[in-house]
Scaffold this active site. Structure first.
Site, short mmCIF file in Angstrom:
data_model
loop_
_atom_site.label_atom_id
_atom_site.label_comp_id
_atom_site.label_asym_id
_atom_site.label_seq_id
_atom_site.Cartn_x
_atom_site.Cartn_y
_atom_site.Cartn_z
N GLU A 58 0.84 -1.21 0.00
CA GLU A 58 0.00 0.00 0.00
C GLU A 58 0.87 1.26 0.00
O GLU A 58 2.07 1.21 0.31
CB GLU A 58 -0.94 0.01 1.19
CG GLU A 58 -0.22 0.01 2.52
CD GLU A 58 -0.88 0.93 3.53
OE1 GLU A 58 -1.21 2.07 3.17
OE2 GLU A 58 -1.03 0.48 4.69
N LYS A 102 -5.28 10.96 0.36
CA LYS A 102 -5.40 9.64 1.00
C LYS A 102 -6.69 9.03 0.47
O LYS A 102 -7.77 9.58 0.67
CB LYS A 102 -5.44 9.81 2.51
CG LYS A 102 -5.73 8.53 3.29
CD LYS A 102 -5.68 8.79 4.80
CE LYS A 102 -6.31 7.63 5.57
NZ LYS A 102 -6.32 7.88 7.04
N VAL A 104 -5.39 0.62 2.99
CA VAL A 104 -5.57 -0.83 2.91
C VAL A 104 -6.81 -1.16 2.08
O VAL A 104 -6.78 -2.05 1.22
CB VAL A 104 -5.68 -1.45 4.32
CG1 VAL A 104 -6.16 -2.90 4.26
CG2 VAL A 104 -4.32 -1.37 5.03
N ASP A 127 -16.34 6.29 14.12
CA ASP A 127 -15.18 6.16 13.24
C ASP A 127 -14.69 4.72 13.21
O ASP A 127 -14.05 4.24 14.14
CB ASP A 127 -14.06 7.10 13.69
CG ASP A 127 -12.90 7.15 12.70
OD1 ASP A 127 -12.87 6.33 11.76
OD2 ASP A 127 -12.04 8.03 12.85
N ALA A 130 -12.80 2.02 6.84
CA ALA A 130 -13.41 1.29 5.72
C ALA A 130 -12.63 0.02 5.39
O ALA A 130 -13.11 -0.83 4.64
CB ALA A 130 -13.48 2.20 4.50
N LYS A 189 -3.70 -1.06 14.13
CA LYS A 189 -2.94 -0.03 14.80
C LYS A 189 -3.38 0.11 16.26
O LYS A 189 -4.57 0.08 16.56
CB LYS A 189 -3.07 1.29 14.04
CG LYS A 189 -2.18 1.27 12.80
CD LYS A 189 -2.26 2.55 12.02
CE LYS A 189 -3.54 2.57 11.25
NZ LYS A 189 -3.41 2.01 9.92
N1 PSU Z 1 -0.23 0.92 8.53
C1 PSU Z 1 0.82 1.70 8.90
N2 PSU Z 1 0.72 3.04 8.65
C2 PSU Z 1 -0.39 3.60 8.02
C3 PSU Z 1 -1.49 2.76 7.65
C4 PSU Z 1 -1.35 1.43 7.92
O1 PSU Z 1 1.82 1.20 9.45
O2 PSU Z 1 -0.40 4.80 7.79
C5 PSU Z 1 -2.71 3.34 6.93
C6 PSU Z 1 -3.34 2.24 6.08
O3 PSU Z 1 -3.35 2.71 4.75
C7 PSU Z 1 -4.74 2.08 6.61
C8 PSU Z 1 -5.01 3.48 7.05
O4 PSU Z 1 -5.63 1.62 5.64
O5 PSU Z 1 -3.79 3.83 7.72
C9 PSU Z 1 -6.22 3.55 7.93
O6 PSU Z 1 -6.72 4.85 7.93
P1 PSU Z 1 -8.21 5.15 8.46
O7 PSU Z 1 -8.15 4.84 9.94
O8 PSU Z 1 -8.45 6.62 8.18
O9 PSU Z 1 -9.12 4.25 7.71
MN MN Z 2 -11.27 6.66 10.07
#
Ligand code: PSU
Ligand code: MN
Length: 301
Positions: free
Chosen positions: A22, A83, A103, A135, A138, A156
Site C-alpha cells: 500500500e 489519501k 488498505v 469512526d 473502511a 494499529k
Molecule cells: N499501517 C501503517 N501506517 C499507516 C497505515 C497502515 O503502518 O499509515 C494506513 C493504512 O493505509 C490504513 C489506514 O488503511 O492507515 C487507515 O486509515 P483510516 O483509519 O483513516 O481508515
Molecule cells: Mn477513520
C-alpha cells in the site's frame, strides 16, 4: 482502467509470486525523507524473498499496480497527494487526482489485478470513542468482501483493539496469528488479546487460502497477524503513556475523519524520539518479508 506494470503483468501471467504494497503508509504514515527510503527498501525486501513488488497508488486519475522509481518518488514527495480509501477511487479517477491508497483501496485494486497477497503495517479498525464518532476504518468492510491475504502486525494500537477483533468476527473475516496465539499490537508484539488460530509456515497459510477457494464461501480476506519481534517492539510503558497523550491532543485539536490516523501516528513519532517509527518499520519489514514467502508458497499451489 487499471495500469498494471509490465513486470507485475509478466509475473502474474507466468504464475510467479507477487506482493501488493500500500502507499498510504508512505505518503501519510511516515515522515519525509525517510518515507521514500522505506518505500524502496520494502520493494527490495519483497524481491529478496523471490517475489515481485506491486506498490499501488493513483496518479493523475490512473490507478497503478506496480510503480517505477519515479512514480514511487511522486507518492513520497508530492504535496497534496490525497489519501484514498476504496470509496474515493471513482472520484480520484474521474477528476484526475493523485492519491495514496489505504488498505481498503489497495486490497480492492490488488484483487482486481489478480494479486492475492498484500503486506502492510497495521490495519485500520474501530477507533476508541467509536460511540461518539462512529469512526470505523473502511478497511474492515472492504476486507469482508475481498478475497485477499493481508499480512499485518495486527491493527494499529491507536484503535480499540478488542472492538476491532469483534467487528472482524461479525464481518466474517478470518484471522490467524503467525507463530503466536496472541493478537499482535502493531508497535507491540502482543496487544493483550488472544487470537484463536495459529499458523506456523507459509505453506500452512497457502493451504488456508486454497481452502477458502475450495469452500467458495463469501469472498472475505484472510488476515495473517505477524508480530513485530520482541526485541524491536516499542517499550510498552512508553507506548501507553505517549498514546494517552496523543489521544488527548487529537481530541483537544478537534482532529477528525481521515486525518485522525496520520495525526496519531505522527504524534507518536515525535513524542517517542522516533522509537515508534523504528518499531513501525520493523513491523512492516517483517510483514513484507513474510508476505513474499507466502506469495512464493501460493505460487506453488
Ligand atoms: N499501517 C501503517 N501506517 C499507516 C497505515 C497502515 O503502518 O499509515 C494506513 C493504512 O493505509 C490504513 C489506514 O488503511 O492507515 C487507515 O486509515 P483510516 O483509519 O483513516 O481508515
Ligand atoms: Mn477513520
Amino acid at each position: 482502467m487499471l495500469m498494471v506494470s509490465e513486470e507485475v503483468r509478466e509475473a502474474l501471467a507466468t504464475g510467479r509470486p507477487v506482493v501488493a504494497l500500500e502507499s498510504t503508509i508512505i505518503a501519510h504514515g511516515l515522515p519525509r525523507p525517510r518515507n521514500l527510503q522505506v518505500a524502496l527498501e520494502l520493494e527490495e525486501a519483497v524481491r529478496q524473498e523471490g517475489a515481485v513488488p506491486a506498490t499501488i497508488a493513483v496518479l493523475d486519475g490512473q490507478p497503478h499496480v506496480g510503480l517505477d522509481k519515479e512514480q514511487v518518488e511522486r507518492v513520497a514527495n508530492e504535496d497534496g497527494i490525497r489519501k484514498l480509501g476504496h470509496r474515493d477511487l471513482p472520484l480520484a479517477i474521474a477528476t484526475g487526482a493523485s492519491g495514496a491508497t489505504t488498505v481498503s483501496a489497495t486490497a480492492l485494486l490488488a484483487a482486481q489485478a489478480g494479486v492475492r497477497v498484500f503486506a502492510t503495517g497495521g490495519l485500520g479498525g474501530v477507533h476508541r470513542e467509536w460511540t461518539l464518532t462512529q469512526d470505523e476504518s473502511a478497511d474492515l468492510g472492504l476486507l469482508a468482501r475481498t478475497r485477499i491475504t493481508v499480512v499485518c502486525a495486527g491493527v494499529k494500537s491507536i484503535l480499540d483493539v478488542p472492538a476491532t477483533l469483534q467487528r472482524l468476527e461479525t464481518l466474517g473475516v478470518a484471522v490467524a496469528g503467525y507463530g503466536t496465539d496472541r493478537f499482535p499490537g502493531f508497535y507491540l508484539s502482543d496487544s493483550g488479546h488472544p487470537v484463536e488460530w495459529t499458523l506456523e509456515s507459509p505453506g500452512e497459510v497457502a493451504a488456508v487460502m486454497r481452502a477458502q477457494d475450495t469452500l467458495d464461501g463469501p469472498a472475505a480476506a484472510l488476515i495473517i497477524a505477524n508480530p513485530v519481534p520482541g526485541a524491536q517492539q516499542l517499550d510498552p510503558a512508553l507506548h501507553a503513556r505517549v498514546l494517552a497523550d496523543a489521544l488527548h491532543a487529537c481530541e483537544a485539536e478537534g482532529v477528525s475523519g481521515q486525518a485522525v490516523t496520520p495525526f496519531l501516528l505522527d504524534h507518536l513519532v515525535r513524542h517517542t524520539d522516533g522509537a515508534s517509527l523504528e518499531a513501525n518499520l520493523a513491523a512492516v519489514r517483517g510483514n513484507v518479508r513474510l508476505a513474499g514467502r507466502i506469495a512464493a508458497a501460493w505460487a506453488q499451489v
